[in-house]
Design a protein around this motif. Sequence first.
Motif, PDB file in Angstrom:
ATOM      1  N   ARG A 101       0.844  -1.208   0.000  1.00 17.21           N
ATOM      2  CA  ARG A 101       0.000   0.000   0.000  1.00 17.21           C
ATOM      3  C   ARG A 101       0.877   1.255   0.000  1.00 17.21           C
ATOM      4  O   ARG A 101       0.618   2.221  -0.703  1.00 17.21           O
TER       5      ARG A 101
ATOM      6  N   TRP B 201     -11.119  15.823  -5.543  1.00 12.79           N
ATOM      7  CA  TRP B 201     -11.778  16.158  -4.275  1.00 12.79           C
ATOM      8  C   TRP B 201     -10.795  16.678  -3.240  1.00 12.79           C
ATOM      9  O   TRP B 201     -11.181  17.363  -2.295  1.00 12.79           O
TER      10      TRP B 201
ATOM     11  N   GLY C  97      -3.120   9.764   8.149  1.00 17.58           N
ATOM     12  CA  GLY C  97      -3.222   9.285   6.774  1.00 17.58           C
ATOM     13  C   GLY C  97      -3.367  10.513   5.893  1.00 17.58           C
ATOM     14  O   GLY C  97      -4.102  10.525   4.910  1.00 17.58           O
ATOM     15  N   GLY C  98      -2.659  11.558   6.280  1.00 15.13           N
ATOM     16  CA  GLY C  98      -2.858  12.897   5.703  1.00 15.13           C
ATOM     17  C   GLY C  98      -2.302  13.066   4.307  1.00 15.13           C
ATOM     18  O   GLY C  98      -2.528  14.086   3.657  1.00 15.13           O
ATOM     19  N   GLY C  99      -1.540  12.072   3.834  1.00 15.53           N
ATOM     20  CA  GLY C  99      -1.052  12.106   2.455  1.00 15.53           C
ATOM     21  C   GLY C  99      -0.210  13.331   2.172  1.00 15.53           C
ATOM     22  O   GLY C  99       0.752  13.642   2.878  1.00 15.53           O
TER      23      GLY C  99
ATOM     24  N   ASP D 162       1.657   9.789   7.844  1.00 22.22           N
ATOM     25  CA  ASP D 162       1.298   8.977   6.676  1.00 22.22           C
ATOM     26  C   ASP D 162       2.336   7.873   6.471  1.00 22.22           C
ATOM     27  O   ASP D 162       3.504   8.040   6.794  1.00 22.22           O
ATOM     28  N   LEU D 163       1.847   6.767   5.914  1.00 16.49           N
ATOM     29  CA  LEU D 163       2.733   5.639   5.576  1.00 16.49           C
ATOM     30  C   LEU D 163       3.729   6.023   4.511  1.00 16.49           C
ATOM     31  O   LEU D 163       4.860   5.549   4.511  1.00 16.49           O
TER      32      LEU D 163
ATOM     33  N   MET E 125       4.339  10.868  -0.339  1.00 22.31           N
ATOM     34  CA  MET E 125       3.157  11.718  -0.145  1.00 22.31           C
ATOM     35  C   MET E 125       3.504  12.841   0.849  1.00 22.31           C
ATOM     36  O   MET E 125       3.208  14.014   0.620  1.00 22.31           O
TER      37      MET E 125
ATOM     38  N   ASP F 101       2.460   4.589  10.872  1.00 21.53           N
ATOM     39  CA  ASP F 101       1.240   3.817  10.684  1.00 21.53           C
ATOM     40  C   ASP F 101       0.147   4.381  11.594  1.00 21.53           C
ATOM     41  O   ASP F 101       0.366   4.539  12.802  1.00 21.53           O
ATOM     42  N   ALA F 102      -1.015   4.638  11.003  1.00 25.52           N
ATOM     43  CA  ALA F 102      -2.129   5.187  11.778  1.00 25.52           C
ATOM     44  C   ALA F 102      -2.569   4.239  12.897  1.00 25.52           C
ATOM     45  O   ALA F 102      -3.217   4.666  13.854  1.00 25.52           O
TER      46      ALA F 102
ATOM     47  N   ARG G  24      -9.156  11.929   6.657  1.00 25.95           N
ATOM     48  CA  ARG G  24      -9.951  12.058   5.432  1.00 25.95           C
ATOM     49  C   ARG G  24      -9.547  10.974   4.451  1.00 25.95           C
ATOM     50  O   ARG G  24      -8.367  10.862   4.102  1.00 25.95           O
TER      51      ARG G  24
ATOM     52  N   LEU H 224      -9.249   7.710   4.655  1.00 30.67           N
ATOM     53  CA  LEU H 224      -8.289   6.691   5.097  1.00 30.67           C
ATOM     54  C   LEU H 224      -8.963   5.381   5.494  1.00 30.67           C
ATOM     55  O   LEU H 224      -8.447   4.294   5.230  1.00 30.67           O
TER      56      LEU H 224
HETATM   57  C1  LIG Z   1      -6.690   8.491  -0.334  1.00 33.07           C
HETATM   58  S1  LIG Z   1      -5.245   9.092   0.446  1.00 33.07           S
HETATM   59  C2  LIG Z   1      -5.889  10.426   1.424  1.00 33.07           C
HETATM   60  C3  LIG Z   1      -4.826  11.431   1.785  1.00 33.07           C
HETATM   61  C4  LIG Z   1      -5.329  12.620   2.601  1.00 33.07           C
HETATM   62  N1  LIG Z   1      -5.986  12.200   3.815  1.00 33.07           N
HETATM   63  C5  LIG Z   1      -6.274  13.498   1.803  1.00 33.07           C
HETATM   64  O1  LIG Z   1      -7.462  13.551   2.143  1.00 33.07           O
HETATM   65  O2  LIG Z   1      -5.813  14.139   0.837  1.00 33.07           O
HETATM   66  C6  LIG Z   1      -4.953   7.850   1.700  1.00 33.07           C
HETATM   67  C7  LIG Z   1      -3.645   8.061   2.431  1.00 33.07           C
HETATM   68  O3  LIG Z   1      -3.606   7.143   3.522  1.00 33.07           O
HETATM   69  C8  LIG Z   1      -2.272   6.690   3.673  1.00 33.07           C
HETATM   70  N2  LIG Z   1      -2.313   5.450   4.436  1.00 33.07           N
HETATM   71  C9  LIG Z   1      -2.825   4.256   4.059  1.00 33.07           C
HETATM   72  N3  LIG Z   1      -2.709   3.374   5.069  1.00 33.07           N
HETATM   73  C10 LIG Z   1      -2.128   4.032   6.115  1.00 33.07           C
HETATM   74  C11 LIG Z   1      -1.751   3.666   7.432  1.00 33.07           C
HETATM   75  N4  LIG Z   1      -1.953   2.441   7.901  1.00 33.07           N
HETATM   76  N5  LIG Z   1      -1.189   4.609   8.213  1.00 33.07           N
HETATM   77  C12 LIG Z   1      -0.957   5.863   7.743  1.00 33.07           C
HETATM   78  N6  LIG Z   1      -1.294   6.259   6.513  1.00 33.07           N
HETATM   79  C13 LIG Z   1      -1.870   5.356   5.698  1.00 33.07           C
HETATM   80  C14 LIG Z   1      -1.764   6.559   2.244  1.00 33.07           C
HETATM   81  O4  LIG Z   1      -0.363   6.541   2.181  1.00 33.07           O
HETATM   82  C15 LIG Z   1      -2.396   7.799   1.601  1.00 33.07           C
HETATM   83  O5  LIG Z   1      -1.547   8.907   1.670  1.00 33.07           O
END
Ligand SMILES: C[S@@+](CC[C@H](N)C(=O)[O-])C[C@H]1O[C@@H](n2cnc3c(N)ncnc32)[C@H](O)[C@@H]1O
Length: 252
Positions: free
Chosen positions: A6, A23, A50-52, A72-73, A77, A90-91, A107, A109
Amino acid sequence: MDIASRQRVFDLRARSFEEFSGWSRNEQLYHLCVEPLNRMPLTTWCMDVGGGTGWVARRNLRETGRPWVVVDLSFAMGQHARPALFVQGDAAALPFEHASIGYIVMRSLLHYVSAADVLVEIVRTLAPEGGFVIAQKVLPAATDASHWYQALFRLRNPSGSHLGTEVELRDAMDKAGLVVVSSAYFREKRLAELERWISKDGTAPEESRVEVKRLLLDPPKSVLREGHHRIEDGMLYFERTWVVLECRRQSP
Ligand SMILES: C[S@@+](CC[C@H](N)C(=O)[O-])C[C@H]1O[C@@H](n2cnc3c(N)ncnc32)[C@H](O)[C@@H]1O
């Protein structure tokens, strides 16, 4: 698919993430995510989990000067999150003390992770009087097309977890010990290049793309009705609903 896969997918998507996921920079969605902050002191520590690329965090920091950290992972990003602080992590194992964060945004996630594992960390790190806002795209409640939506989701997101309904989202909050104090909706209207959407900007598995296209070309009738789903001149148009819940910790 494991967490490392992922992470790799989002590392690949980082450069064009905000442009592809229209979005992410939407005004209405942004304001719904930060509105409760207007009632909180400017010194409140804020976290985007998971702020990307950190759109919510970095924009609010620029506008208000509030301290923000993006977790964020994906390192790639997070490189876009400046001037917000970025912590790769990791969240489900947040590298912060108990009750240390006053405001948390999550948002888009929850459909990638185990909701229970991540929400327990939200409750642990959120200050007793803190605010938590979750913004999540959800499936229509009464639909006969759940299997179609889920199949599409799994094919395009093999590292995903579960795309739920609003009822499931609220249930997850309750189970985690969170009370919903207000809710709002955002109706996303999406127009995307069909082939780019099918391949998820080149990151969806090659072997799933034919099946994704087949599903898109032959959706159940309710999808056409609920989602205003349309394909024309190589473009895909659809609408979907996001739920934004403002939550607090339940009193002990
Ligand atoms: C769809 S993106 C959303 C990014 C951001 N929240 C936004 O709204 O623009 C999902 C994000 O979640 C992160 N992610 C996925 N699994 C995660 C985890 N277990 N811990 C932290 N981040 C994670 C991904 O790397 C990615 O950046």
